[in-house]
Enzyme design. Sequence first.
Site, PDB file in Angstrom:
ATOM      1  N   HIS A 326       5.734  12.242   6.718  1.00  0.00           N
ATOM      2  CA  HIS A 326       7.171  12.292   5.916  1.00  0.00           C
ATOM      3  C   HIS A 326       7.219  13.117   4.761  1.00  0.00           C
ATOM      4  O   HIS A 326       8.303  13.706   4.323  1.00  0.00           O
ATOM      5  CB  HIS A 326       7.821  10.852   5.541  1.00  0.00           C
ATOM      6  CG  HIS A 326       8.046  10.406   7.021  1.00  0.00           C
ATOM      7  ND1 HIS A 326       7.327   9.447   7.638  1.00  0.00           N
ATOM      8  CD2 HIS A 326       9.404   9.971   7.485  1.00  0.00           C
ATOM      9  CE1 HIS A 326       7.837   8.875   8.493  1.00  0.00           C
ATOM     10  NE2 HIS A 326       9.233   9.401   8.296  1.00  0.00           N
ATOM     11  N   GLY A 327       6.239  13.359   4.131  1.00  0.00           N
ATOM     12  CA  GLY A 327       6.200  14.344   2.904  1.00  0.00           C
ATOM     13  C   GLY A 327       4.896  14.336   2.135  1.00  0.00           C
ATOM     14  O   GLY A 327       4.196  13.387   2.235  1.00  0.00           O
TER      15      GLY A 327
END
Length: 475
Positions: A326-327
């Site tokens: 996700h990051g």
Amino acid sequence: MNFNSILFLTFFAFVFTIHWTFFSKSNKFQNSFLLISSLLFYAGWDYRFLALILFSTIIDFYLGIVIEKSSDKKQKKNLLLLSLISNLGLLFIFKYFNFFLESFLNVSNLLGFQLNVGLLNIVLPVGISFYTFQTLSYTIDVYRGKIRATRDWILFASYVTFFPQLVAGPIERAGRILPQLSKKRTFDWNQSRIGVRKLLLGFFKKVVIADSLSPMVDFTFNNYQELSSLALLLGALFFTIQIYCDFSGYSDIAIGISKLFGINLIENFNYPYFSKNIGEFWKRWHISLTNWFRDYLYFPLGGSLVTLAIAIKNVAIVFIISGLWHGAKWTYIFWGIIHIIFYIPYFLRKRVNNNNNFFSYIYIKNKALGVFSTFSVVMLSWIFFRSNSILDAFQYIIRLFSLTQNKQLILNPANNINSGYYIIYIFFFFWIEYYISLNKKEPIVIERGLNILLLIISLFFVQIQAAESFIYFQF
């Protein structure tokens, strides 16, 4: 080019009209036009990154053919390894290099080593996590013999770059999409009706719910130290609803648009906030990503067909990598760790399969209580996902449970609209979504009336607020 913008709606109307007016007689022409349109769509974000997506497309197209042709197992593995290194290497450089380098420099500074190393000045290409996983699944499936390698580059490139789901999924498999693209598609009125409903519901989720909650959420998380416990509870609740409506709204729009082009995409959400336990939640949330990690990471690691310790390790690896996917932030990793903590008891209960073991006693059997407790855990985990740092998240939660009072609740500093209005919008949205799920074959008059209502409300909100980017565009 955001979906919820006039520019995209104009682009979509043009592509849709040209596609069915001039290219309805041949799937070759249909795919060629869709490919050109998709590349133009992606270039609208940043034309410089066209080289990256074309590189991934070309290398995996040819590697798929060579892998299938090869009869040498070692050579097959080396070719697959080349695909993995090429795709994941680009993903690492653009998304994770600075994160790991900065983390390494911070640790070095703590140990007394001062290293003068500069970070890369790069921009994250939109959608790189999605199309990278999509092309990787293709070469892996060809290697496993699950699908045949295509010799049609236009067909393969259309699958990779298909613009409705290019930048934020769902993450599709070649085995599902290539057969649909390889056939001539004809306009189907019934499928188009379903597509229009999906499209309008997606816009309603995004424009009316998610975008309306966005200023409330931003204000709360930026000023959490000054707000009351009730305000923080509402802020966490609003973000929980926002991220669902934002992401599932995008998926619904993508699915709806695809149906209008005769392509069926996988459903990406299945009412995840009504899950009775955390395991069920992950079967309902971001289904295409969860299935991807299951098939291409969890099972190759051995899944649950190993010792208990290794099985727990496999679960932990999947959740940590899911957070990292996700990051490039520690908050996302910690978000994954929280889900590990709450997933393990569920996993052990299933693994032991004994109604008298300890984990059976902490398993909530009452459906309503199970849904409430699961929703509460998920909502608390979203605080880490949304916060700027792990420290901010802990401070937010401490203040949330400290029962502090403050006259100021969540208030939009821009227009001073009371948060109660947004709660009404949320309940209205859930009623509509629930009603639609129960009435698959509703009378045409009611269907058209509800579609018009969704359209009017969405257009009204488009007029009074700026178009917000989708949250998952940054992933």
